[in-house]
Design a protein around this motif. Structure first.
Motif, short mmCIF file in Angstrom:
data_model
loop_
_atom_site.label_atom_id
_atom_site.label_comp_id
_atom_site.label_asym_id
_atom_site.label_seq_id
_atom_site.Cartn_x
_atom_site.Cartn_y
_atom_site.Cartn_z
N ASN A 150 0.81 -1.16 -0.02
CA ASN A 150 -0.13 0.05 -0.01
C ASN A 150 1.02 1.24 -0.02
N THR A 151 0.94 1.91 -1.07
CA THR A 151 1.82 3.06 -1.13
C THR A 151 1.14 4.25 -1.58
N ILE A 152 1.71 5.30 -0.80
CA ILE A 152 1.17 6.56 -1.07
C ILE A 152 2.31 7.56 -1.54
N ALA A 153 1.81 8.13 -2.56
CA ALA A 153 2.83 9.04 -3.55
C ALA A 153 2.58 10.53 -3.15
N ILE A 154 3.28 11.38 -2.51
CA ILE A 154 3.22 12.63 -2.35
C ILE A 154 4.19 13.74 -2.96
#
Ligand code: ARG
Length: 567
Positions: A150-154
């Protein structure tokens, strides 16, 4: 990959040496005559076991030789174990590993990994150097997603700071009454450059800029309108560039996003005795003797917040909002000390923080002197990308008949942009990265065009055979040639390479692998007839061609590249 072999080797180490969880990796012997795969595990565990590596290796080899699918296992050198697999076993391994090439199955974690990248300071346009964090960060994000995280790109936009004050002053003085929208990005850049030129002669300008920014910070309505407009103009341009590069974010949270989130942290820091009053009334964090870290300023004497204040608020926000297991900061090595301080300050605040890691990269230098000596003016990323596409188009034109395409503009785009991105991602990020037109656009060597060409070649074979990418590998009744074995051996390493690239955050490992795969495929293609072959031989060769095409495409896309079906 080589899972059954790994399982067997572990069993042997557990049973005969009481070593239950050895970490086993497989390499391709440099010379294919030394087997299909090789492991150095005996050398790695010999110290722990207090045994000679050869002794361990020989036990391993004896047992592995009787494993199904193993044709032969031998000790080599100081304690390597080389293994030869049967053709059927090789092909079966390959068939099984094919699902892993496309599916993300390794892991589903509930706590996300946050990858922060790109982070340009806006009000200025993207310079060529911005591409580093942008594509390295995107490749790392893609690798995490591929493995089921589960990856969040910011995108932590630099949308707050004195550059807005500078721009406001420049607009007032030389903007001829135009709005930011009317000026557009180019007009804004020209004003920004002009400000710096004039400020060299006229030192008062810097003070004026600071005062203008202070007005913005204090909530001045007109300044706020101006700021919003500049952000909008730059964001629109930024979006277009990101789209060209296949880069996207889940959140764009600029530094301004944290404006109202700093005060509670300043209070908490003071209350916990972590923030002290330093020189001229500034607030600082001090670190213990042995750490060699200089004090970290979190509030200026005049009460102004800083980049660092926003970063503390950012950590807090992310922890509260997303409960991440890891936060990666893909940022220039120049900020190494800064991040050490930030992480140490966070520790002192005793927040329940995840792993914080600065994924740093080196500087960019240019083989072309014209690019490196551009003074005062920024070498704009968009310009470089446009030039790359132009150059690619010229190469396609010059190659004439040898390149077949129905859609030259889109091939030129794919090739030019791919060349720039791959040129960066194929280099070890920790080193200084050299930008060299000739090398990145070459059709030979470790370059995007070479990879794209090889993919198109594999697809062309499959088209002629009317075979798809999901073409199944048969269990052959024929022996394999050396080139086929080499190609299979390389293909089988793909999952392991992806895992290594992920664990080390080193996308160039994927690029290096794709390059060697292209070499192995082309050697095979040049030496062994595929379409003209018959029976099982033809079937095996088509199967290998299909596997190669899938792996090249998957790997390229992880590196944000696109590969053509024809070229
Ligand atoms: N915008 C900053 C710069 O260009 C980089 C931001 C890095 N990320 C961070 N959380 N501090 O220098």
């Amino acid at each position: 990959m080589y899972e059954s072999l790994t399982t067997q080797a572990r069993k042997i180490l557990a049973k005969d040496f009481a070593l239950p969880d050895a970490h086993i990796t497989w390499q391709r012997p440099v010379d294919p005559k030394h087997g299909d795969v090789s492991t150095a595990v005996a050398l790695q565990v010999s110290k722990e076991l207090k045994l000679r590596p050869k002794e361990i290796a020989s036990t391993l080899a004896t047992h592995l030789a009787s494993v199904e699918g193993v044709a032969k296992a031998e000790v080599a050198g100081a304690g390597y174990v080389n293994v030869w697999l049967t053709p059927a076993a090789l092909l079966m391994e390959l068939q099984q590993s094919r699902t892993a090439h496309t599916a993300s199955v390794t892991r589903k974690s509930d706590r996300p990994v946050i990858v922060e990248y790109s982070q340009p300071n806006i009000a200025k346009p993207l310079g060529i150097h911005h591409i580093l964090s942008t594509v390295i960060g995107q490749a790392i994000t893609n690798l995490y997603r591929h493995h089921g995280y589960n990856t969040i790109a910011i995108n932590h936009l630099g949308d707050w700071g004195t550059q807005f004050g500078k721009l406001a002053v420049a607009m007032r003085k030389w903007g001829e009454g135009k709005t930011a929208t009317e000026l557009g990005l180019d007009g804004l850049l020209a004003l920004y450059v002009r400000f710096h030129e004039e400020a060299e002669k006229e030192t008062m300008l810097e003070d004026e800029a600071r005062a203008a920014f202070k007005k913005l910070e204090d909530g001045d309505a007109a300044m706020k309108v101006f700021w919003e407009e500049v952000v909008q103009v730059t964001m629109a341009a930024l979006e277009r560039t990101y789209e060209r590069l296949h880069v996207s974010f889940d959140f764009v949270h600029g530094e301004s996003f944290y404006m109202d989130k700093m005060q509670p942290i300043l209070e908490e820091g003071k209350r916990k005795g972590v923030f002290h009053v330093g020189e001229e009334g500034a607030l600082i964090v001090e670190f213990p003797e042995g750490t060699n870290l200089p004090p970290y300023m979190v509030l200026k004497g005049d009460g102004a917040t800083l980049y660092s204040t926003r970063d503390l608020a950012t950590v807090r926000y992310r922890v509260d909002q997303f409960h991440p297991e890891k936060i990666l900061y893909v940022v220039d090595v120049a900020q190494q000390l800064y991040f050490q301080q930030l992480f140490a300050a966070v520790q002192q605040l005793q927040w329940d923080v995840p792993i914080l890691e600065h994924v740093s990269f080196g500087r960019m230098s240019f083989a072309d002197r014209k690019m490196s000596t551009r003074k005062g003016n920024i070498l704009r990323l968009e310009e470089v990308l446009d030039e790359a596409v132009r150059r690619a188009d010229a190469i396609i034109a010059a190659r004439g008949e040898s390149i077949q395409t129905e859609d030259r503009p889109s091939l030129a785009t794919m090739m030019g942009l791919g060349a720039v991105v791959y040129g960066i991602l194929s280099q070890n990020r920790k080193m200084d990265i050299v930008f060299d037109w000739d090398r990145i656009l070459s059709f030979e060597g470790n370059s995007a065009p070479y990879l794209q060409y090889t993919h198109a070649r594999a697809k062309s074979v499959l088209r002629k055979a009317e075979a798809g990418e999901d073409y199944d590998l048969p269990a052959p009744s024929v022996p394999l040639t050396e080139r086929e074995r080499v190609l299979i051996g390389t293909l089988l390493l793909f999952p392991q390479v992806l895992r290594e690239a992920l664990d080390t955050h080193m996308p160039h490992k994927v690029a290096n692998f794709l390059y060697s795969l292209c070499q192995d495929f082309n050697a095979f293609y040049n030496a062994e007839p595929i379409l003209q072959a018959e029976g099982d031989t033809r079937a095996v060769r088509l199967g290998l061609t299909a596997c190669t095409a899938v792996v090249l495409k998957t790997g390229a896309e992880l590196l944000t590249l696109r590969v053509p079906d024809r070229m």
